[in-house]
Design a protein around this motif. Structure first.
Motif, mmCIF file in Angstrom:
data_model
loop_
_atom_site.group_PDB
_atom_site.id
_atom_site.type_symbol
_atom_site.label_atom_id
_atom_site.label_comp_id
_atom_site.label_asym_id
_atom_site.label_seq_id
_atom_site.Cartn_x
_atom_site.Cartn_y
_atom_site.Cartn_z
ATOM 1 N N VAL A 95 0.860 -1.188 0.000
ATOM 2 C CA VAL A 95 0.000 0.000 0.000
ATOM 3 C C VAL A 95 0.890 1.230 0.000
ATOM 4 O O VAL A 95 1.728 1.406 0.889
ATOM 5 C CB VAL A 95 -0.936 0.018 1.225
ATOM 6 C CG1 VAL A 95 -1.823 1.266 1.203
ATOM 7 C CG2 VAL A 95 -1.791 -1.250 1.266
ATOM 8 N N LYS A 96 0.715 2.108 -0.987
ATOM 9 C CA LYS A 96 1.483 3.337 -1.114
ATOM 10 C C LYS A 96 0.489 4.483 -1.228
ATOM 11 O O LYS A 96 -0.465 4.356 -1.983
ATOM 12 C CB LYS A 96 2.384 3.312 -2.347
ATOM 13 C CG LYS A 96 3.410 2.152 -2.331
ATOM 14 C CD LYS A 96 4.216 2.106 -3.621
ATOM 15 C CE LYS A 96 5.296 3.155 -3.647
ATOM 16 N NZ LYS A 96 6.438 2.734 -2.788
ATOM 17 N N ARG A 97 0.549 5.610 -0.607
ATOM 18 C CA ARG A 97 1.522 5.909 0.376
ATOM 19 C C ARG A 97 0.833 6.755 1.421
ATOM 20 O O ARG A 97 0.195 7.763 1.099
ATOM 21 C CB ARG A 97 2.709 6.627 -0.276
ATOM 22 C CG ARG A 97 3.640 7.300 0.688
ATOM 23 C CD ARG A 97 4.694 8.124 -0.056
ATOM 24 N NE ARG A 97 5.617 8.772 0.856
ATOM 25 C CZ ARG A 97 5.333 9.897 1.477
ATOM 26 N NH1 ARG A 97 4.152 10.457 1.300
ATOM 27 N NH2 ARG A 97 6.196 10.435 2.289
ATOM 28 N N ILE A 98 0.929 6.392 2.712
ATOM 29 C CA ILE A 98 0.381 7.182 3.811
ATOM 30 C C ILE A 98 1.338 8.349 4.087
ATOM 31 O O ILE A 98 2.541 8.129 4.242
ATOM 32 C CB ILE A 98 0.221 6.307 5.065
ATOM 33 C CG1 ILE A 98 -0.794 5.195 4.807
ATOM 34 C CG2 ILE A 98 -0.205 7.147 6.269
ATOM 35 C CD1 ILE A 98 -0.882 4.180 5.919
ATOM 36 N N PRO A 99 0.840 9.574 4.166
ATOM 37 C CA PRO A 99 1.737 10.734 4.345
ATOM 38 C C PRO A 99 2.228 10.858 5.793
ATOM 39 O O PRO A 99 1.839 11.771 6.532
ATOM 40 C CB PRO A 99 0.856 11.910 3.930
ATOM 41 C CG PRO A 99 -0.535 11.469 4.235
ATOM 42 C CD PRO A 99 -0.569 9.992 3.959
ATOM 43 N N VAL A 100 3.098 9.945 6.206
ATOM 44 C CA VAL A 100 3.530 9.897 7.608
ATOM 45 C C VAL A 100 4.292 11.148 8.021
ATOM 46 O O VAL A 100 4.401 11.443 9.219
ATOM 47 C CB VAL A 100 4.383 8.651 7.875
ATOM 48 C CG1 VAL A 100 3.537 7.389 7.769
ATOM 49 C CG2 VAL A 100 5.581 8.576 6.918
ATOM 50 N N GLU A 101 4.826 11.893 7.052
ATOM 51 C CA GLU A 101 5.551 13.118 7.405
ATOM 52 C C GLU A 101 4.625 14.158 8.033
ATOM 53 O O GLU A 101 5.095 15.082 8.719
ATOM 54 C CB GLU A 101 6.251 13.695 6.178
ATOM 55 C CG GLU A 101 5.339 14.229 5.090
ATOM 56 C CD GLU A 101 4.798 13.142 4.168
ATOM 57 O OE1 GLU A 101 4.027 13.487 3.236
ATOM 58 O OE2 GLU A 101 5.122 11.953 4.372
ATOM 59 N N ARG A 102 3.316 14.005 7.848
ATOM 60 C CA ARG A 102 2.349 14.941 8.443
ATOM 61 C C ARG A 102 2.070 14.637 9.912
ATOM 62 O O ARG A 102 1.513 15.470 10.624
ATOM 63 C CB ARG A 102 1.010 14.862 7.712
ATOM 64 C CG ARG A 102 1.007 15.208 6.255
ATOM 65 C CD ARG A 102 -0.435 15.114 5.752
ATOM 66 N NE ARG A 102 -0.540 15.174 4.307
ATOM 67 C CZ ARG A 102 -1.664 15.008 3.643
ATOM 68 N NH1 ARG A 102 -2.802 14.756 4.312
ATOM 69 N NH2 ARG A 102 -1.695 15.078 2.318
ATOM 70 N N TYR A 103 2.396 13.413 10.335
ATOM 71 C CA TYR A 103 1.885 12.921 11.611
ATOM 72 C C TYR A 103 2.985 12.780 12.650
ATOM 73 O O TYR A 103 4.150 12.549 12.337
ATOM 74 C CB TYR A 103 1.223 11.539 11.438
ATOM 75 C CG TYR A 103 0.258 11.428 10.299
ATOM 76 C CD1 TYR A 103 -0.613 12.469 9.986
ATOM 77 C CD2 TYR A 103 0.200 10.275 9.533
ATOM 78 C CE1 TYR A 103 -1.505 12.356 8.940
ATOM 79 C CE2 TYR A 103 -0.694 10.151 8.487
ATOM 80 C CZ TYR A 103 -1.541 11.198 8.182
ATOM 81 O OH TYR A 103 -2.417 11.085 7.142
ATOM 82 N N SER A 104 2.573 12.867 13.905
ATOM 83 C CA SER A 104 3.435 12.441 15.002
ATOM 84 C C SER A 104 3.519 10.916 14.974
ATOM 85 O O SER A 104 2.734 10.248 14.293
ATOM 86 C CB SER A 104 2.860 12.897 16.337
ATOM 87 O OG SER A 104 1.621 12.236 16.582
ATOM 88 N N GLN A 105 4.436 10.364 15.748
ATOM 89 C CA GLN A 105 4.522 8.908 15.832
ATOM 90 C C GLN A 105 3.233 8.320 16.381
ATOM 91 O O GLN A 105 2.770 7.275 15.910
ATOM 92 C CB GLN A 105 5.697 8.497 16.719
ATOM 93 C CG GLN A 105 5.855 6.987 16.853
ATOM 94 C CD GLN A 105 7.052 6.604 17.694
ATOM 95 O OE1 GLN A 105 8.169 7.056 17.454
ATOM 96 N NE2 GLN A 105 6.825 5.770 18.708
ATOM 97 N N ALA A 106 2.632 8.989 17.363
ATOM 98 C CA ALA A 106 1.386 8.498 17.943
ATOM 99 C C ALA A 106 0.268 8.486 16.905
ATOM 100 O O ALA A 106 -0.526 7.538 16.832
ATOM 101 C CB ALA A 106 0.990 9.341 19.144
ATOM 102 N N ALA A 107 0.195 9.538 16.073
ATOM 103 C CA ALA A 107 -0.847 9.604 15.052
ATOM 104 C C ALA A 107 -0.631 8.535 13.984
ATOM 105 O O ALA A 107 -1.581 7.870 13.557
ATOM 106 C CB ALA A 107 -0.876 10.997 14.429
ATOM 107 N N ALA A 108 0.619 8.351 13.551
ATOM 108 C CA ALA A 108 0.912 7.318 12.558
ATOM 109 C C ALA A 108 0.584 5.939 13.105
ATOM 110 O O ALA A 108 0.060 5.077 12.394
ATOM 111 C CB ALA A 108 2.380 7.400 12.138
ATOM 112 N N SER A 109 0.872 5.727 14.383
ATOM 113 C CA SER A 109 0.560 4.449 15.016
ATOM 114 C C SER A 109 -0.941 4.207 15.013
ATOM 115 O O SER A 109 -1.399 3.078 14.763
ATOM 116 C CB SER A 109 1.093 4.427 16.452
ATOM 117 O OG SER A 109 2.497 4.550 16.488
ATOM 118 N N ALA A 110 -1.725 5.244 15.301
ATOM 119 C CA ALA A 110 -3.179 5.104 15.335
ATOM 120 C C ALA A 110 -3.725 4.788 13.945
ATOM 121 O O ALA A 110 -4.644 3.964 13.799
ATOM 122 C CB ALA A 110 -3.815 6.371 15.895
#
Length: 361
Positions: free
Chosen positions: A88-103
């Motif tokens: 799966v490409k691509r979740i914009p993880v650069e927008r998120y904190s680690q906690a948000a990306a984890s959620a």
């Protein structure tokens, strides 16, 4: 094929049998998230935050994905009944904190299956990153190191990985069809195939409970209800030899392991994956072996490679033999479909560390 005799003498067929070069230029195994689908993920994340739901209590119902949920159902079917993997490409993880990306990752996982525990500490959301440990220590797991990880399977129906940050160099991921490897063993050394169905011994890497054996006694292959399931981790097979009550590996076992390693790493069979920040890789451990090359990391801790990890039990997963996971009581998620049983009982107040999220007993 309908019987054990069939699979011992005839190659497997079907969509789970594939060769990497034939897929390298295809997009059929890749889902590129659209802006609308990313908006759904972020709306679901906001809903969870607004309700203040702890990460490990978030369910698929709490993480609504009006249109993406149907696509995830299709992916779950592809994992079980198709090629056995999806990128799966691509979740914009650069927008998120680690906690948000984890959620976000946890919410996606809830739509695909049921998370199971990944270690004896009861961690349900794992973190693959270098901890300066080496595999020479019997309690070390491969994901805690920068060392190369040869082709192997993990202890659940599905492995899910979300890349938060890539390494400075290296860490190439590769996949290979277990059935294609099986067919190649059958073609080259048919005398070794039956050995896959014998009991072998896998080191539990110090993650067994009191009174339990420190190893699992299990077959490497199972033909059950019309499907081939293959498990393989040579490191654990060899390190189990440190126990005096484990039978010694026979020369033919070593020949088999050497052949599996050679075939899995062959450019004729393997598929190398471009796995960058924001990508999610989903792999059915029964149908696909995976590997990772060694890597060099950045000196700055904030830039070091960091991959989130889920072990999932599929809701519509294949039927497995009763002894497939070894000791029946050694399951980590209550599903009876893999995982590592936690040794402790976790109080709700302990469920606060996103860095090592644990299950509530």
């Amino acid at each position: 094929m309908t019987s054990m005799s069939d699979v011992l003498h005839h190659p497997c067929t079907g969509p789970a049998v594939w060769q990497g070069p034939s897929l390298a230029g295809s997009q059929e195994w890749i889902l590129r998230l659209s802006p609308a689908q990313i908006d759904e993920l972020e709306a679901a994340l906001r809903a969870v935050r607004e309700r203040g739901i702890p990460l490990l209590k978030v369910t698929a119902r709490d993480f609504p994905l009006p249109t993406l949920a149907r696509e995830l159902e299709r992916l779950a079917d592809m994992l079980e009944n198709g090629r056995g993997f999806v990128l799966v490409k691509r979740i914009p993880v650069e927008r998120y904190s680690q906690a948000a990306a984890s959620a976000v990752f946890w919410g996606l996982g809830q739509h695909l299956g049921v998370p199971v525990s990944q270690n004896a500490a009861g961690h349900m959301l794992g973190h693959a990153r270098d901890t300066d440990r080496t595999m020479t220590a019997p309690s070390t797991r491969g994901y805690q190191t920068r060392e190369p990880l040869p082709f192997h399977t993990d202890g659940s129906d599905v492995l899910g990985l979300l890349c938060l940050r890539a390494a400075r160099s290296g860490a190439r991921l590769s996949l290979v069809s277990s059935a294609a490897v099986y067919n190649a063993v059958l073609a080259r050394r048919p005398d070794l195939v039956e050995r896959l169905y014998r009991t072998q011994f896998l080191d539990r890497r110090e993650e067994h409970g009191p009174g339990e054996r420190p190893y699992h006694a299990v077959p490497l292959a199972a033909w059950y209800e019309g499907k081939l399931s293959l498990r393989y981790n040579r490191c654990y097979l060899e390190s189990a030899q440190r126990f005096s009550d484990v039978p010694r590996l026979e020369p033919a076992d070593v020949e088999l392991f050497d052949l599996i390693d050679e075939l899995a790493a062959s450019p004729d069979l393997r598929l190398d994956i471009d796995f960058g920040a924001g990508d999610v890789l989903l792999v059915n451990n029964h149908a696909v072996l995976h590997s990772r090359t060694a890597y060099e990391d950045f000196a700055d801790p904030a830039l070091k490679r960091h991959v989130l990890r889920l072990w999932l039990a599929l809701r519509q997963g294949r039927v497995l033999p009763p002894d497939f996971w070894g000791d029946l009581h050694s399951t980590g998620g209550g599903s009876g479909r893999g995982g590592i049983a936690p040794r402790d009982v976790i109080a709700p107040s302990d469920l606060v560390d996103i860095g090592g999220s644990r299950r509530q007993e």
